[in-house]
Design a protein around this motif. Structure first.
Motif, mmCIF file in Angstrom:
data_model
loop_
_atom_site.group_PDB
_atom_site.id
_atom_site.type_symbol
_atom_site.label_atom_id
_atom_site.label_comp_id
_atom_site.label_asym_id
_atom_site.label_seq_id
_atom_site.Cartn_x
_atom_site.Cartn_y
_atom_site.Cartn_z
ATOM 1 N N ILE A 4 40.111 41.260 43.151
ATOM 2 C CA ILE A 4 40.975 41.695 44.244
ATOM 3 C C ILE A 4 40.441 41.199 45.580
ATOM 4 O O ILE A 4 41.177 40.670 46.409
ATOM 5 N N LEU A 5 39.122 41.319 45.802
ATOM 6 C CA LEU A 5 38.538 40.904 47.077
ATOM 7 C C LEU A 5 38.449 39.383 47.225
ATOM 8 O O LEU A 5 38.374 38.875 48.332
ATOM 9 N N SER A 6 38.437 38.670 46.106
ATOM 10 C CA SER A 6 38.370 37.207 46.160
ATOM 11 C C SER A 6 39.727 36.601 46.477
ATOM 12 O O SER A 6 39.860 35.752 47.361
ATOM 13 N N ASP A 7 40.729 37.005 45.718
ATOM 14 C CA ASP A 7 42.043 36.370 45.790
ATOM 15 C C ASP A 7 43.139 37.288 46.325
ATOM 16 O O ASP A 7 44.281 36.863 46.458
ATOM 17 N N TYR A 8 42.808 38.529 46.559
ATOM 18 C CA TYR A 8 43.785 39.545 46.952
ATOM 19 C C TYR A 8 44.974 39.543 46.003
ATOM 20 O O TYR A 8 46.137 39.530 46.391
ATOM 21 N N GLN A 9 44.602 39.551 44.747
ATOM 22 C CA GLN A 9 45.571 39.677 43.665
ATOM 23 C C GLN A 9 44.831 40.271 42.480
ATOM 24 O O GLN A 9 43.617 40.276 42.428
ATOM 25 N N VAL A 10 45.593 40.794 41.539
ATOM 26 C CA VAL A 10 44.997 41.348 40.326
ATOM 27 C C VAL A 10 45.888 40.985 39.147
ATOM 28 O O VAL A 10 47.117 41.025 39.242
ATOM 29 N N SER A 11 45.241 40.575 38.051
ATOM 30 C CA SER A 11 45.978 40.217 36.836
ATOM 31 C C SER A 11 45.934 41.382 35.866
ATOM 32 O O SER A 11 44.871 41.849 35.492
ATOM 33 N N ILE A 12 47.124 41.812 35.462
ATOM 34 C CA ILE A 12 47.254 42.902 34.497
ATOM 35 C C ILE A 12 48.035 42.346 33.318
ATOM 36 O O ILE A 12 49.195 41.923 33.489
ATOM 37 N N PRO A 13 47.411 42.315 32.128
ATOM 38 C CA PRO A 13 48.053 41.672 30.965
ATOM 39 C C PRO A 13 49.506 42.087 30.743
ATOM 40 O O PRO A 13 50.356 41.255 30.502
ATOM 41 N N GLU A 14 49.812 43.360 30.855
ATOM 42 C CA GLU A 14 51.173 43.830 30.575
ATOM 43 C C GLU A 14 52.156 43.560 31.713
ATOM 44 O O GLU A 14 53.366 43.547 31.514
ATOM 45 N N LEU A 15 51.615 43.350 32.914
ATOM 46 C CA LEU A 15 52.482 43.201 34.083
ATOM 47 C C LEU A 15 52.459 41.818 34.717
ATOM 48 O O LEU A 15 53.338 41.469 35.497
ATOM 49 N N GLY A 16 51.413 41.052 34.458
ATOM 50 C CA GLY A 16 51.262 39.746 35.108
ATOM 51 C C GLY A 16 50.343 39.862 36.308
ATOM 52 O O GLY A 16 49.556 40.790 36.428
ATOM 53 N N THR A 17 50.465 38.923 37.213
ATOM 54 C CA THR A 17 49.610 38.896 38.399
ATOM 55 C C THR A 17 50.344 39.528 39.567
ATOM 56 O O THR A 17 51.473 39.148 39.886
ATOM 57 N N ILE A 18 49.684 40.473 40.196
ATOM 58 C CA ILE A 18 50.243 41.136 41.373
ATOM 59 C C ILE A 18 49.492 40.595 42.579
ATOM 60 O O ILE A 18 48.274 40.741 42.683
ATOM 61 N N VAL A 19 50.232 39.949 43.476
ATOM 62 C CA VAL A 19 49.648 39.325 44.652
ATOM 63 C C VAL A 19 49.848 40.245 45.851
ATOM 64 O O VAL A 19 50.907 40.862 46.009
ATOM 65 N N ALA A 20 48.845 40.311 46.709
ATOM 66 C CA ALA A 20 48.906 41.177 47.884
ATOM 67 C C ALA A 20 50.020 40.763 48.835
ATOM 68 O O ALA A 20 50.214 39.569 49.080
ATOM 69 N N LYS A 21 50.749 41.741 49.332
ATOM 70 C CA LYS A 21 51.756 41.477 50.359
ATOM 71 C C LYS A 21 51.067 41.289 51.706
ATOM 72 O O LYS A 21 51.564 40.575 52.566
ATOM 73 N N GLN A 22 49.956 41.957 51.881
ATOM 74 C CA GLN A 22 49.123 41.822 53.071
ATOM 75 C C GLN A 22 47.697 42.153 52.652
ATOM 76 O O GLN A 22 47.485 42.760 51.611
ATOM 77 N N ILE A 23 46.731 41.711 53.431
ATOM 78 C CA ILE A 23 45.330 41.930 53.072
ATOM 79 C C ILE A 23 44.852 43.230 53.718
ATOM 80 O O ILE A 23 44.843 43.352 54.950
ATOM 81 N N PRO A 24 44.462 44.195 52.898
ATOM 82 C CA PRO A 24 43.996 45.468 53.461
ATOM 83 C C PRO A 24 42.608 45.328 54.091
ATOM 84 O O PRO A 24 41.851 44.417 53.748
ATOM 85 N N LEU A 25 42.309 46.205 55.013
ATOM 86 C CA LEU A 25 40.966 46.301 55.566
ATOM 87 C C LEU A 25 40.177 47.139 54.562
ATOM 88 O O LEU A 25 40.514 48.300 54.320
ATOM 89 N N VAL A 26 39.156 46.549 53.947
ATOM 90 C CA VAL A 26 38.458 47.188 52.832
ATOM 91 C C VAL A 26 37.071 47.643 53.268
ATOM 92 O O VAL A 26 36.309 46.866 53.843
ATOM 93 N N PHE A 27 36.755 48.887 52.984
ATOM 94 C CA PHE A 27 35.429 49.444 53.215
ATOM 95 C C PHE A 27 34.845 49.867 51.881
ATOM 96 O O PHE A 27 35.498 50.586 51.111
ATOM 97 N N LEU A 28 33.639 49.424 51.606
ATOM 98 C CA LEU A 28 32.915 49.822 50.407
ATOM 99 C C LEU A 28 31.716 50.654 50.854
ATOM 100 O O LEU A 28 31.028 50.273 51.802
ATOM 101 N N THR A 29 31.468 51.758 50.181
ATOM 102 C CA THR A 29 30.250 52.517 50.464
ATOM 103 C C THR A 29 29.362 52.476 49.231
ATOM 104 O O THR A 29 29.844 52.338 48.107
ATOM 105 N N SER A 30 28.077 52.589 49.476
ATOM 106 C CA SER A 30 27.104 52.540 48.389
ATOM 107 C C SER A 30 25.925 53.439 48.725
ATOM 108 O O SER A 30 25.508 53.517 49.885
ATOM 109 N N ASN A 31 25.392 54.100 47.724
ATOM 110 C CA ASN A 31 24.195 54.916 47.885
ATOM 111 C C ASN A 31 22.982 54.238 47.264
ATOM 112 O O ASN A 31 21.954 54.867 47.065
ATOM 113 N N ASN A 32 23.134 52.973 46.901
ATOM 114 C CA ASN A 32 22.054 52.203 46.290
ATOM 115 C C ASN A 32 21.548 52.801 44.981
ATOM 116 O O ASN A 32 20.368 52.735 44.683
#
Length: 174
Positions: free
Chosen positions: A31-59
């Motif tokens: 998703i973060l590479s191509d802003y799309q996701v492939s789902i076998p039953e549905l095909g490839t869903i491409v982003a209509k717009q690129i969301p602002l993404v925040f990831l948090t981590s506690n290491n």
């Protein structure tokens, strides 16, 4: 899916990404590479717009290099004593200035111990709310020991803290 298929700009928060399964991280990477996701039953869903993404981590585990390359890194430490006191005063109704100060100082001293997991701000707030509900006006070593399980989540951490509480009465003086 909701974030990448939204018509309007959105913010996507992925909390504690270090706790997801490796397979989920691979999906996130797509998703973060191509802003799309492939789902076998549905095909490839491409982003209509690129969301602002925040990831948090506690290491809790090392993230893949590929995922880290796609993110900007910013380390956020625990708040300073005064800021944590302000947070407690803002978020815990009916807490006194003195109790909020004690809570912030005690939590700060507990974080200095060699713990498996230091208490987060959320756990500080839980502890402060508990003390208010119990009618505590001044935290002493006994009260801190009796309520340490609210602040700390691992038995070994609770044991270290209660040992510290018993030997550091000055921690509780205002």
């Amino acid at each position: 899916l909701e974030a990448i298929t939204a018509d309007d700009p959105v913010v996507l928060l992925i909390d504690e990404v270090d706790r997801v399964e490796v397979e989920t991280e691979a999906l996130l990477l797509e998703i973060l590479s191509d802003y799309q996701v492939s789902i076998p039953e549905l095909g490839t869903i491409v982003a209509k717009q690129i969301p602002l993404v925040f990831l948090t981590s506690n290491n809790t585990r090392e993230l893949s290099e590929a995922l880290k390359r796609r993110a900007l890194y910013m380390y956020l430490d625990y708040p300073e004593l005064e800021r944590e006191r302000e947070i407690v005063l803002t978020k815990v109704p009916d807490i006194s200035q003195n109790l909020a100060d004690q809570v912030a100082r005690i939590v700060r001293s507990v974080r200095q111990l060699d713990l498996r997991k230091a208490p987060s701000v959320s756990e500080t707030l839980d502890w402060a709310r508990t003390l208010v509900l119990l009618g505590v006006e001044h935290v002493d070593a006994e009260t801190a020991t009796d309520t340490a399980n609210i602040l700390l989540k691992y038995r070994s951490d609770i044991e270290k803290a209660t040992k510290e509480f018993a030997t550091s009465e000055d921690t509780f003086d205002a």
